[in-house]
Design an enzyme around this catalytic site. Structure first.
Site, mmCIF file in Angstrom:
data_model
loop_
_atom_site.group_PDB
_atom_site.id
_atom_site.type_symbol
_atom_site.label_atom_id
_atom_site.label_comp_id
_atom_site.label_asym_id
_atom_site.label_seq_id
_atom_site.Cartn_x
_atom_site.Cartn_y
_atom_site.Cartn_z
ATOM 1 N N ASN A 246 0.882 -1.203 -0.033
ATOM 2 C CA ASN A 246 -0.176 0.054 -0.181
ATOM 3 C C ASN A 246 1.006 1.292 0.074
ATOM 4 O O ASN A 246 2.010 1.201 -0.381
ATOM 5 C CB ASN A 246 -1.140 0.048 1.088
ATOM 6 N N ARG A 247 0.350 2.380 0.365
ATOM 7 C CA ARG A 247 0.870 3.569 0.039
ATOM 8 C C ARG A 247 1.636 4.199 1.187
ATOM 9 O O ARG A 247 1.273 4.016 2.579
ATOM 10 C CB ARG A 247 -0.103 4.699 -0.407
ATOM 11 N N HIS B 152 3.189 0.074 -2.867
ATOM 12 C CA HIS B 152 3.790 -1.384 -2.870
ATOM 13 C C HIS B 152 5.084 -1.556 -3.196
ATOM 14 O O HIS B 152 5.367 -2.510 -4.032
ATOM 15 C CB HIS B 152 2.742 -2.157 -3.957
ATOM 16 N N HIS C 286 -1.600 -10.277 -3.189
ATOM 17 C CA HIS C 286 -2.439 -9.342 -3.729
ATOM 18 C C HIS C 286 -3.167 -9.971 -4.803
ATOM 19 O O HIS C 286 -3.574 -9.489 -6.100
ATOM 20 C CB HIS C 286 -1.463 -8.140 -4.569
ATOM 21 N N ASP D 3 -11.931 0.470 -1.741
ATOM 22 C CA ASP D 3 -10.643 0.467 -1.846
ATOM 23 C C ASP D 3 -10.175 0.965 -0.462
ATOM 24 O O ASP D 3 -9.774 2.112 -0.307
ATOM 25 C CB ASP D 3 -9.957 1.356 -2.756
ATOM 26 N N GLN E 121 -7.132 -4.928 3.266
ATOM 27 C CA GLN E 121 -7.486 -3.752 2.505
ATOM 28 C C GLN E 121 -8.587 -4.557 1.394
ATOM 29 O O GLN E 121 -8.079 -5.467 0.889
ATOM 30 C CB GLN E 121 -6.374 -3.502 1.670
ATOM 31 N N GLU F 285 -6.486 -7.898 1.174
ATOM 32 C CA GLU F 285 -5.046 -7.845 1.247
ATOM 33 C C GLU F 285 -4.855 -7.786 2.704
ATOM 34 O O GLU F 285 -5.049 -6.642 3.174
ATOM 35 C CB GLU F 285 -4.181 -6.629 0.268
HETATM 36 C C1 BGC Z 1 -4.671 -0.559 -3.509
HETATM 37 C C2 BGC Z 1 -5.234 0.228 -4.764
HETATM 38 C C3 BGC Z 1 -4.426 0.123 -6.066
HETATM 39 C C4 BGC Z 1 -4.107 -1.500 -6.285
HETATM 40 C C5 BGC Z 1 -2.626 -1.681 -7.149
HETATM 41 C C6 BGC Z 1 -4.581 -1.939 -3.990
HETATM 42 O O1 BGC Z 1 -3.897 -2.594 -2.945
HETATM 43 O O2 BGC Z 1 -5.497 -0.325 -2.396
HETATM 44 O O3 BGC Z 1 -5.417 1.528 -4.571
HETATM 45 O O4 BGC Z 1 -4.785 0.720 -6.993
HETATM 46 O O5 BGC Z 1 -3.486 -1.983 -4.944
HETATM 47 O O6 BGC Z 1 -3.327 -2.703 -8.098
#
Ligand code: BGC
Length: 348
Positions: A74-75, A100, A174, A243, A280, A308
């Site tokens: 994640n971010r 990621h 993922h 999301d 997630q 996730e």
């Molecule tokens: C995120 C999304 C993102 C995606 C990428 C997810 O884990 O929460 O925001 O676009 O991953 O594939």
């Protein structure tokens, strides 16, 4: 089994784990789960994850299908953080944030692998040594992930990590699920139940505000089963859809139920159990029909969902979130189980 070579000539292998009730295919590129075959209510085996036929598909770029995501899933806001007084800069690969693990995260490296089958079932252990400074992160991080196929159609994923310098670590898988099969259109009619009654709201750049809010009274409330589609349109903004990071209870030592999803036509059910404090829920809102997967199937918006299991997004900037800092001498562990089943045949 040979699965081709990366452009620099590194061989990639596929491991097939099967006990007759569940078959899981894993490749050493990205520790990616390429396929999960499980029975429907008539006992018919079918694939329930999105993926590609060959390595070229995975090398061609895709949104983390089936991958082990890290060093930090994640971010991370603005791609920067401070640890023990030192500032670190990461790739801003999802402007204005880092996502990621950066440009070449754990989803894009070739892992070592060995057969780890034991009394519980067939298993493969993948390991990767992420060097100090890779993607801007401190410390040599030794990562391991073991995929084990267990009786009763369960896939268990165990992660470990150790480091020689303090570093953030947040690993997840993922996989993009569609319990009716990846070619069967959107997942909007899948029924979902999430025991979590809290989530972490985000700003317009998908970074948590730091609050922990009740889901009650919002379209995020799945404490009672509802379809993904029931209230998805109430989630505003672009691209819309789910999301969101949900808060998972438990003691984080033993895996507890964090999600249950059922697909009415096939009867297939997946339950996710995890030791992680968050999950997630992502309804593949960014799929847009430009990717062609296995068998030429075009992947469209909301044709899959991801569950996730992870620590909360941007945890490095929120002292009130469970910490993702791993220090030398300590071992990071995380266990997540996906249990597949099928409901009883209905009268027709
Ligand atoms: C995120 C999304 C993102 C995606 C990428 C997810 O884990 O929460 O925001 O676009 O991953 O594939």
């Amino acid at each position: 089994m040979d699965f081709g070579k990366t452009p620099d000539g590194t061989p990639v292998d596929m491991y097939v784990l099967s006990n007759g009730r569940i078959t899981v295919k894993v490749i050493t590129y990205g520790a990616i789960i390429t396929e999960i075959d499980v029975p429907d209510r008539h006992g018919k085996l079918g694939d329930v994850v999105l993926g590609f036929d060959n390595l070229a598909g995975y090398l061609g770029g895709h949104p983390y299908f089936g991958a082990a995501t890290g060093r930090v899933a994640n971010r991370i806001a603005r791609g920067e953080f401070t640890l023990d007084g030192k500032d670190y800069k990461l790739a801003v690969n999802n402007p204005p944030n880092s996502l990621h693990g950066g440009l070449k995260g754990f989803d894009k490296v070739v892992w070592k692998a060995h057969d780890a089958s034991g009394p519980i079932g067939p298993a493969v252990r993948l390991t990767y040594l992420s060097p100090d400074g890779e993607e801007g992160y401190p410390g040599n991080l030794a990562v391991g992930v073991t995929y084990t196929v267990m009786p009763d159609a369960e896939l268990k994923i165990d992660y470990t990590a150790t480091t020689d310098k303090a570093t953030p670590v947040n690993l997840t898988n993922h996989s993009y699920f569609n319990l009716a099969g990846p070619a069967s259109g959107t997942i909007l009619d899948h029924e979902v139940m999430l025991p979590s009654d809290q989530y972490t709201p985000v700003d317009e750049t998908m970074i948590p505000t730091g609050e922990i809010r009740p889901v009650r009274g919002t379209p995020l409330d799945f404490t009672k089963p509802a379809t993904f589609g029931a209230r998805i349109d109430e989630i505003k903004g672009q691209p819309g859809g789910y999301d969101h990071n949900y808060v998972v209870g438990g003691d984080h030592k033993r895996p507890i139920l964090a999600a249950r999803v059922r697909e009415p036509a096939s009867g297939r059910v997946v339950e996710m159990f995890t030791t992680e404090p968050g999950v997630q829920l992502y309804t593949a809102n960014f799929l847009d029909g430009t990717l062609k997967g296995r068998g030429g199937v075009v992947y469209k918006k909301q044709q899959a969902f991801c569950l996730e299991a992870q620590h909360f997004p941007d945890a490095v900037h929120h002292a009130n979130f469970p910490s993702i800092i791993l220090r030398p001498g300590a071992t990071y562990t995380q266990t997540t189980i996906y249990r597949f089943s099928a409901d009883q045949a209905t009268s027709r």
